[in-house]
Design a protein around this motif. Structure first.
Motif, PDB file in Angstrom:
ATOM      1  N   VAL A 212       0.806  -1.220   0.000  1.00  0.00           N
ATOM      2  CA  VAL A 212       0.000   0.000   0.000  1.00  0.00           C
ATOM      3  C   VAL A 212       0.838   1.268   0.000  1.00  0.00           C
ATOM      4  CG1 VAL A 212      -1.837  -1.226   1.225  1.00  0.00           C
ATOM      5  CG2 VAL A 212      -0.242   0.233   2.516  1.00  0.00           C
ATOM      6  N   LYS A 213       2.143   1.117   0.089  1.00  0.00           N
ATOM      7  CA  LYS A 213       3.007   2.306   0.111  1.00  0.00           C
ATOM      8  C   LYS A 213       2.782   3.157  -1.127  1.00  0.00           C
ATOM      9  CE  LYS A 213       6.986   1.148   2.993  1.00  0.00           C
ATOM     10  NZ  LYS A 213       8.416   0.769   3.025  1.00  0.00           N
ATOM     11  N   GLY A 214       2.676   4.458  -0.892  1.00  0.00           N
ATOM     12  CA  GLY A 214       2.455   5.383  -1.993  1.00  0.00           C
ATOM     13  C   GLY A 214       0.996   5.551  -2.369  1.00  0.00           C
ATOM     14  N   ARG A 215       0.139   4.681  -1.837  1.00  0.00           N
ATOM     15  CA  ARG A 215      -1.293   4.775  -2.150  1.00  0.00           C
ATOM     16  C   ARG A 215      -2.136   5.091  -0.911  1.00  0.00           C
ATOM     17  NH1 ARG A 215      -4.043   0.481  -3.801  1.00  0.00           N
ATOM     18  NH2 ARG A 215      -2.728  -1.047  -2.732  1.00  0.00           N
ATOM     19  N   PHE A 216      -1.739   4.595   0.229  1.00  0.00           N
ATOM     20  CA  PHE A 216      -2.483   4.810   1.474  1.00  0.00           C
ATOM     21  C   PHE A 216      -1.701   5.777   2.354  1.00  0.00           C
ATOM     22  CE2 PHE A 216      -4.818   0.419   1.698  1.00  0.00           C
ATOM     23  CZ  PHE A 216      -5.305   0.633   0.426  1.00  0.00           C
ATOM     24  N   THR A 217      -2.438   6.573   3.112  1.00  0.00           N
ATOM     25  CA  THR A 217      -1.833   7.509   4.056  1.00  0.00           C
ATOM     26  C   THR A 217      -2.580   7.443   5.376  1.00  0.00           C
ATOM     27  OG1 THR A 217      -1.228   9.013   2.251  1.00  0.00           O
ATOM     28  CG2 THR A 217      -1.198   9.909   4.479  1.00  0.00           C
ATOM     29  N   ILE A 218      -1.825   7.346   6.461  1.00  0.00           N
ATOM     30  CA  ILE A 218      -2.414   7.312   7.795  1.00  0.00           C
ATOM     31  C   ILE A 218      -2.165   8.651   8.471  1.00  0.00           C
ATOM     32  CG2 ILE A 218      -0.367   6.379   8.969  1.00  0.00           C
ATOM     33  CD1 ILE A 218      -2.307   4.606  10.608  1.00  0.00           C
ATOM     34  N   SER A 219      -3.165   9.125   9.194  1.00  0.00           N
ATOM     35  CA  SER A 219      -2.994  10.383   9.926  1.00  0.00           C
ATOM     36  C   SER A 219      -3.830  10.343  11.190  1.00  0.00           C
ATOM     37  CB  SER A 219      -3.391  11.586   9.065  1.00  0.00           C
ATOM     38  OG  SER A 219      -4.786  11.602   8.837  1.00  0.00           O
ATOM     39  N   SER A 220      -3.489  11.223  12.127  1.00  0.00           N
ATOM     40  CA  SER A 220      -4.175  11.265  13.416  1.00  0.00           C
ATOM     41  C   SER A 220      -4.678  12.661  13.710  1.00  0.00           C
ATOM     42  CB  SER A 220      -3.224  10.847  14.543  1.00  0.00           C
ATOM     43  OG  SER A 220      -2.717   9.556  14.333  1.00  0.00           O
ATOM     44  N   ASP A 221      -5.824  12.722  14.357  1.00  0.00           N
ATOM     45  CA  ASP A 221      -6.374  13.976  14.872  1.00  0.00           C
ATOM     46  C   ASP A 221      -6.503  13.790  16.377  1.00  0.00           C
ATOM     47  OD1 ASP A 221      -8.013  16.062  15.777  1.00  0.00           O
ATOM     48  OD2 ASP A 221      -9.018  16.229  13.850  1.00  0.00           O
ATOM     49  N   LYS A 222      -5.549  14.348  17.109  1.00  0.00           N
ATOM     50  CA  LYS A 222      -5.548  14.134  18.551  1.00  0.00           C
ATOM     51  C   LYS A 222      -6.712  14.819  19.239  1.00  0.00           C
ATOM     52  CE  LYS A 222      -1.508  14.347  20.590  1.00  0.00           C
ATOM     53  NZ  LYS A 222      -0.154  14.791  20.970  1.00  0.00           N
ATOM     54  N   VAL A 223      -7.199  15.906  18.666  1.00  0.00           N
ATOM     55  CA  VAL A 223      -8.350  16.602  19.248  1.00  0.00           C
ATOM     56  C   VAL A 223      -9.589  15.717  19.173  1.00  0.00           C
ATOM     57  CG1 VAL A 223      -9.897  18.585  19.044  1.00  0.00           C
ATOM     58  CG2 VAL A 223      -7.423  18.884  18.752  1.00  0.00           C
ATOM     59  N   LYS A 224      -9.771  15.092  18.018  1.00  0.00           N
ATOM     60  CA  LYS A 224     -10.926  14.208  17.833  1.00  0.00           C
ATOM     61  C   LYS A 224     -10.634  12.785  18.312  1.00  0.00           C
ATOM     62  CE  LYS A 224     -12.914  16.730  13.934  1.00  0.00           C
ATOM     63  NZ  LYS A 224     -13.372  16.661  12.530  1.00  0.00           N
ATOM     64  N   ASN A 225      -9.385  12.525  18.694  1.00  0.00           N
ATOM     65  CA  ASN A 225      -8.986  11.176  19.102  1.00  0.00           C
ATOM     66  C   ASN A 225      -9.340  10.150  18.031  1.00  0.00           C
ATOM     67  OD1 ASN A 225      -7.501  10.405  21.462  1.00  0.00           O
ATOM     68  ND2 ASN A 225      -9.161   9.033  22.045  1.00  0.00           N
TER      69      ASN A 225
END
Length: 121
Positions: free
Chosen positions: A64-77
């Motif tokens: 999935v490298k180059g196609r998927f991206t993971i991210s976090s929103d600590k405010v929304k947990n």
């Protein structure tokens, strides 16, 4: 009570995009790493991506490298997984899971119920 709730799955054509969400409650993302794991019909579970807000580390499976991206929103947990350039082989139930051992720790203690992604050709 620790809870992980996934959403955002659905049916999409090959080449399309989806955003999966993993809403966490009962703990802080500062204390747990969150991973996305998928299981396709008749196949074993596959780790897709992982993120640890405590050290900012992220990892991806080669598939999935180059196609998927993971991210976090600590405010929304909440942790998101952006799925782009989807392929039929990405079809699976996607689970998010939490571990206090870091992304390389190997054992996820808490799991969500999963959200299904179906990619049509």
């Amino acid at each position: 009570e620790v809870q992980l709730v996934e959403s955002g799955g659905g049916l999409v054509q090959a080449g399309g995009s989806l955003r999966l969400s993993c809403a966490a409650s009962g703990f802080s993302l500062d204390d747990y790493a969150i991973g996305w794991i998928r299981q396709a019909p008749g196949k074993e579970r596959e780790g897709v991506s992982c993120t640890s807000t405590s050290d900012g580390g992220t990892s991806y499976a080669e598939s999935v490298k180059g196609r998927f991206t993971i991210s976090s929103d600590k405010v929304k947990n909440t942790v998101y997984l952006y799925l782009n350039s989807l392929k039929p082989e990405d079809t699976a139930v996607y689970y998010c899971a939490a571990t206090d051992s870091g992304c390389s720790g190997g054992v996820f203690e808490y799991w969500g119920q999963g959200t299904e992604v179906i990619v049509s050709s």
